[in-house]
Design a protein around this motif. Structure first.
Motif, PDB file in Angstrom:
ATOM      1  N   GLN A  14      -5.130  -1.289  -2.269  1.00 43.15           N
ATOM      2  CA  GLN A  14      -5.454  -0.650  -3.545  1.00 43.15           C
ATOM      3  C   GLN A  14      -5.309  -1.677  -4.657  1.00 43.15           C
ATOM      4  OE1 GLN A  14      -3.583   3.135  -4.312  1.00 43.15           O
ATOM      5  NE2 GLN A  14      -3.621   2.824  -6.533  1.00 43.15           N
ATOM      6  N   ARG A  15      -6.282  -1.689  -5.552  1.00 42.55           N
ATOM      7  CA  ARG A  15      -6.242  -2.606  -6.693  1.00 42.55           C
ATOM      8  C   ARG A  15      -5.357  -1.996  -7.777  1.00 42.55           C
ATOM      9  NH1 ARG A  15     -11.518  -5.643  -9.278  1.00 42.55           N
ATOM     10  NH2 ARG A  15     -10.618  -6.198 -11.296  1.00 42.55           N
ATOM     11  N   VAL A  16      -4.340  -2.740  -8.228  1.00 41.13           N
ATOM     12  CA  VAL A  16      -3.358  -2.192  -9.171  1.00 41.13           C
ATOM     13  C   VAL A  16      -3.124  -3.180 -10.313  1.00 41.13           C
ATOM     14  CG1 VAL A  16      -2.194  -0.850  -7.377  1.00 41.13           C
ATOM     15  CG2 VAL A  16      -1.387  -3.156  -7.899  1.00 41.13           C
ATOM     16  N   GLY A  17      -2.447  -2.684 -11.354  1.00 42.03           N
ATOM     17  CA  GLY A  17      -2.081  -3.515 -12.505  1.00 42.03           C
ATOM     18  C   GLY A  17      -0.604  -3.866 -12.497  1.00 42.03           C
ATOM     19  N   LEU A  18      -0.133  -4.420 -13.609  1.00 38.57           N
ATOM     20  CA  LEU A  18       1.255  -4.890 -13.708  1.00 38.57           C
ATOM     21  C   LEU A  18       2.281  -3.765 -13.655  1.00 38.57           C
ATOM     22  CD1 LEU A  18       0.979  -7.639 -16.477  1.00 38.57           C
ATOM     23  CD2 LEU A  18       1.631  -8.008 -14.096  1.00 38.57           C
ATOM     24  N   THR A  19       1.893  -2.549 -14.040  1.00 37.56           N
ATOM     25  CA  THR A  19       2.870  -1.455 -14.134  1.00 37.56           C
ATOM     26  C   THR A  19       3.040  -0.691 -12.824  1.00 37.56           C
ATOM     27  OG1 THR A  19       1.137   0.026 -14.948  1.00 37.56           O
ATOM     28  CG2 THR A  19       2.478  -1.129 -16.601  1.00 37.56           C
ATOM     29  N   HIS A  20       2.265  -1.028 -11.800  1.00 42.86           N
ATOM     30  CA  HIS A  20       2.364  -0.320 -10.518  1.00 42.86           C
ATOM     31  C   HIS A  20       3.750  -0.520  -9.900  1.00 42.86           C
ATOM     32  CE1 HIS A  20       1.072   1.365  -6.663  1.00 42.86           C
ATOM     33  NE2 HIS A  20       1.645   0.315  -6.088  1.00 42.86           N
ATOM     34  N   VAL A  21       4.399   0.580  -9.470  1.00 38.01           N
ATOM     35  CA  VAL A  21       5.746   0.517  -8.890  1.00 38.01           C
ATOM     36  C   VAL A  21       5.650   0.268  -7.386  1.00 38.01           C
ATOM     37  CG1 VAL A  21       7.894   1.780  -8.484  1.00 38.01           C
ATOM     38  CG2 VAL A  21       6.683   2.041 -10.659  1.00 38.01           C
ATOM     39  N   MET A  22       6.341  -0.768  -6.930  1.00 39.01           N
ATOM     40  CA  MET A  22       6.320  -1.155  -5.524  1.00 39.01           C
ATOM     41  C   MET A  22       7.360  -0.358  -4.724  1.00 39.01           C
ATOM     42  SD  MET A  22       4.010  -3.554  -5.638  1.00 39.01           S
ATOM     43  CE  MET A  22       4.155  -4.462  -4.106  1.00 39.01           C
ATOM     44  N   GLU A  23       7.096  -0.231  -3.421  1.00 36.66           N
ATOM     45  CA  GLU A  23       8.044   0.431  -2.524  1.00 36.66           C
ATOM     46  C   GLU A  23       8.427  -0.512  -1.396  1.00 36.66           C
ATOM     47  OE1 GLU A  23       6.788   4.294  -1.245  1.00 36.66           O
ATOM     48  OE2 GLU A  23       6.606   5.071  -3.304  1.00 36.66           O
ATOM     49  N   HIS A  24       9.430  -0.083  -0.611  1.00 34.24           N
ATOM     50  CA  HIS A  24       9.989  -0.935   0.437  1.00 34.24           C
ATOM     51  C   HIS A  24       8.925  -1.358   1.448  1.00 34.24           C
ATOM     52  CE1 HIS A  24      13.010  -2.706   2.929  1.00 34.24           C
ATOM     53  NE2 HIS A  24      12.858  -1.847   3.914  1.00 34.24           N
ATOM     54  N   GLU A  25       8.889  -2.663   1.731  1.00 37.43           N
ATOM     55  CA  GLU A  25       8.005  -3.286   2.727  1.00 37.43           C
ATOM     56  C   GLU A  25       6.526  -3.198   2.362  1.00 37.43           C
ATOM     57  OE1 GLU A  25       9.166  -1.716   6.568  1.00 37.43           O
ATOM     58  OE2 GLU A  25      10.781  -3.187   6.732  1.00 37.43           O
ATOM     59  N   ASP A  26       6.213  -3.134   1.049  1.00 35.68           N
ATOM     60  CA  ASP A  26       4.833  -3.239   0.600  1.00 35.68           C
ATOM     61  C   ASP A  26       4.397  -4.715   0.737  1.00 35.68           C
ATOM     62  OD1 ASP A  26       4.555  -0.625   0.012  1.00 35.68           O
ATOM     63  OD2 ASP A  26       4.477  -0.836  -2.160  1.00 35.68           O
ATOM     64  N   VAL A  27       3.071  -4.902   0.873  1.00 37.49           N
ATOM     65  CA  VAL A  27       2.487  -6.261   0.892  1.00 37.49           C
ATOM     66  C   VAL A  27       1.615  -6.410  -0.347  1.00 37.49           C
ATOM     67  CG1 VAL A  27       0.972  -7.856   2.132  1.00 37.49           C
ATOM     68  CG2 VAL A  27       2.516  -6.353   3.423  1.00 37.49           C
ATOM     69  N   ILE A  28       1.741  -7.550  -1.040  1.00 35.32           N
ATOM     70  CA  ILE A  28       1.009  -7.745  -2.282  1.00 35.32           C
ATOM     71  C   ILE A  28       0.250  -9.066  -2.262  1.00 35.32           C
ATOM     72  CG2 ILE A  28       3.014  -8.812  -3.443  1.00 35.32           C
ATOM     73  CD1 ILE A  28       2.020  -7.483  -6.038  1.00 35.32           C
ATOM     74  N   GLN A  29      -0.970  -9.034  -2.792  1.00 37.09           N
ATOM     75  CA  GLN A  29      -1.770 -10.232  -3.004  1.00 37.09           C
ATOM     76  C   GLN A  29      -2.141 -10.278  -4.481  1.00 37.09           C
ATOM     77  OE1 GLN A  29      -5.298 -10.839  -0.483  1.00 37.09           O
ATOM     78  NE2 GLN A  29      -6.382 -11.592  -2.284  1.00 37.09           N
ATOM     79  N   ILE A  30      -1.740 -11.322  -5.170  1.00 39.06           N
ATOM     80  CA  ILE A  30      -1.958 -11.424  -6.623  1.00 39.06           C
ATOM     81  C   ILE A  30      -3.173 -12.306  -6.903  1.00 39.06           C
ATOM     82  CG2 ILE A  30      -0.957 -12.233  -8.801  1.00 39.06           C
ATOM     83  CD1 ILE A  30       1.796 -11.499  -7.609  1.00 39.06           C
ATOM     84  N   VAL A  31      -4.061 -11.814  -7.754  1.00 37.22           N
ATOM     85  CA  VAL A  31      -5.252 -12.557  -8.147  1.00 37.22           C
ATOM     86  C   VAL A  31      -5.106 -12.957  -9.607  1.00 37.22           C
ATOM     87  CG1 VAL A  31      -7.771 -12.478  -8.400  1.00 37.22           C
ATOM     88  CG2 VAL A  31      -6.662 -11.240  -6.513  1.00 37.22           C
ATOM     89  N   LYS A  32      -5.262 -14.258  -9.864  1.00 40.10           N
ATOM     90  CA  LYS A  32      -5.115 -14.773 -11.243  1.00 40.10           C
ATOM     91  C   LYS A  32      -6.457 -14.805 -11.950  1.00 40.10           C
ATOM     92  CE  LYS A  32      -2.966 -18.668 -10.159  1.00 40.10           C
ATOM     93  NZ  LYS A  32      -2.217 -19.945 -10.374  1.00 40.10           N
ATOM     94  N   LYS A  33      -6.403 -14.947 -13.273  1.00 37.91           N
ATOM     95  CA  LYS A  33      -7.633 -15.000 -14.093  1.00 37.91           C
ATOM     96  C   LYS A  33      -8.416 -16.263 -13.795  1.00 37.91           C
ATOM     97  CE  LYS A  33      -5.564 -12.470 -17.924  1.00 37.91           C
ATOM     98  NZ  LYS A  33      -5.031 -12.541 -19.305  1.00 37.91           N
TER      99      LYS A  33
END
Length: 364
Positions: free
Chosen positions: A345-364
């Motif tokens: 799911q595409r999310v912004g800075l305010t999205h609350v993470m939960e245990h064992e989530d995986v994140i990929q950050i895309v920069k400008k």
């Protein structure tokens, strides 16, 4: 027939004497005076005497846990079992004379465990180097109160009393009271709930005892006078505590069952290594930590190196942990896990993470 004497009003009805006390306000006033005098009594003397050796230990890892207890309850044995640090353990009291840190590696997190010297009754007044021990306990995220299961409830009550007297509140939430001193305008008092333990007059009496004559007070929950005094003083520490009963191999099964059913309690045996895994699970729950895994574009997630954050952390917190400039260059993030409706799911800075989530950050 009625007559006034002292702080009470005596009523004689049908030849029986009853007391209608004006006690509510007097008790609140006495509690305020007692709290103020106790704080003055516990303040260290400002004499020019040389300071003793402290227990300053640099905070490291993802969380800090303090082991508090009376001498010879098994704190050093517990530290040696849980960590790779060897702490001297013996059958005599005060084996440990300084703070010994160790690290528990659990679910990818490094939890700093501090083995503090045993404290005795009167520690808050400085007996047995109690001041230094309690000062370190205030910096912890969770307190493990190590108790001897063979000695009943005596140790728990004494330790709670010592910690309460220096402003450490165990397993309590901060009172939901808005309090702001002002320069003028008198005392403004309001409440959003029905108050059964405090009244406007009592609040004014307590504030006057602390020489506060201009303030704004808003009660958002039904709090006691003691809780209101805590808000005024402002240096209270609210922290979770696990009551750990050691040496359960020396008591009956009925007693073990009774202790295990008490709130916030865990029963263990360091000598026979019983129930230590369950204690670690409860400790993780009380620390409220979250593991977040990162992923690079086109690659598999890195499950070997987790980012450990507090429960309720957002994507912005993850960015700050990776690099302080990442949040300013942030465009969006892709998240896989239980915090999303679909993966990724595409999310912004305010999205609350939960245990064992995986994140990929895309920069400008």
């Amino acid at each position: 027939l009625s007559f006034q004497k002292g702080i009470g009003r005596f009523l004689i009805t049908d030849c029986r004497v009853s007391v209608v006390p004006a006690t509510e306000y007097h008790l609140g006033l006495l509690k305020a005076k007692l709290a103020k005098y106790r704080a003055q009594l516990l303040e260290p003397s400002k004499s020019s005497a040389a300071k003793g050796e402290g227990f300053d230990v640099m905070k490291s890892g993802d969380a800090r846990v303090a082991l508090i207890g009376f001498p010879s309850v098994g704190k050093s044995t517990f530290l040696s079992l849980m960590t790779s640090t060897a702490s001297e353990a013996a059958s005599y009291e005060f084996t440990t004379l300084t703070c010994i840190p160790g690290v528990i590696e659990y679910k990818g997190a490094n939890i700093q465990l501090l083995d503090l010297p045993g404290i005795i009754e009167g520690a808050a007044q400085g007996k047995g180097r109690g001041r230094q021990v309690i000062a370190v306990a205030r910096t912890a995220d969770v307190v493990i109160m190590m108790l001897d299961a063979t000695k009943g409830e005596v140790q728990r009550a004494l330790l709670e009393k010592e910690l309460e007297s220096v402003g450490i509140r165990l397993n309590k939430s901060k009172p939901n009271i808005y309090f702001k001193p002002k320069k003028g305008g008198g005392i403004s008092f309001n409440s959003t709930v029905t108050l059964t333990q405090c009244s406007e007059k009592l609040v004014q009496l307590i504030l006057h005892e602390y020489k506060i004559f201009n303030a704004e007070v808003l009660f958002r929950e039904d709090c006691s006078p003691d809780e209101f005094i805590d808000v005024i003083v402002g240096n209270r520490v609210y922290m979770p505590c696990l009551y750990v009963y050691n040496k359960i191999d020396q008591i009956s099964m009925e007693e073990v069952d009774r202790l295990a059913r008490r709130p916030h309690s865990v029963v263990i045996s360091c000598g026979m290594k019983l129930n230590l895994d369950y204690l670690l699970e409860k400790l993780w729950e009380y620390l409220a930590l979250t593991c977040i895994y990162t992923k690079k574009r086109g690659q598999r997630p890195d499950f070997t190196d987790a980012i450990i954050l507090r429960k309720g952390a957002s994507v912005e917190h993850v960015c700050h942990r990776i690099h302080r400039s990442l949040a300013s260059q942030f465009k969006y993030a892709l998240v896989w896990g239980t915090s999303t409706k679909y993966s990724p799911q595409r999310v912004g800075l305010t999205h609350v993470m939960e245990h064992e989530d995986v994140i990929q950050i895309v920069k400008k």
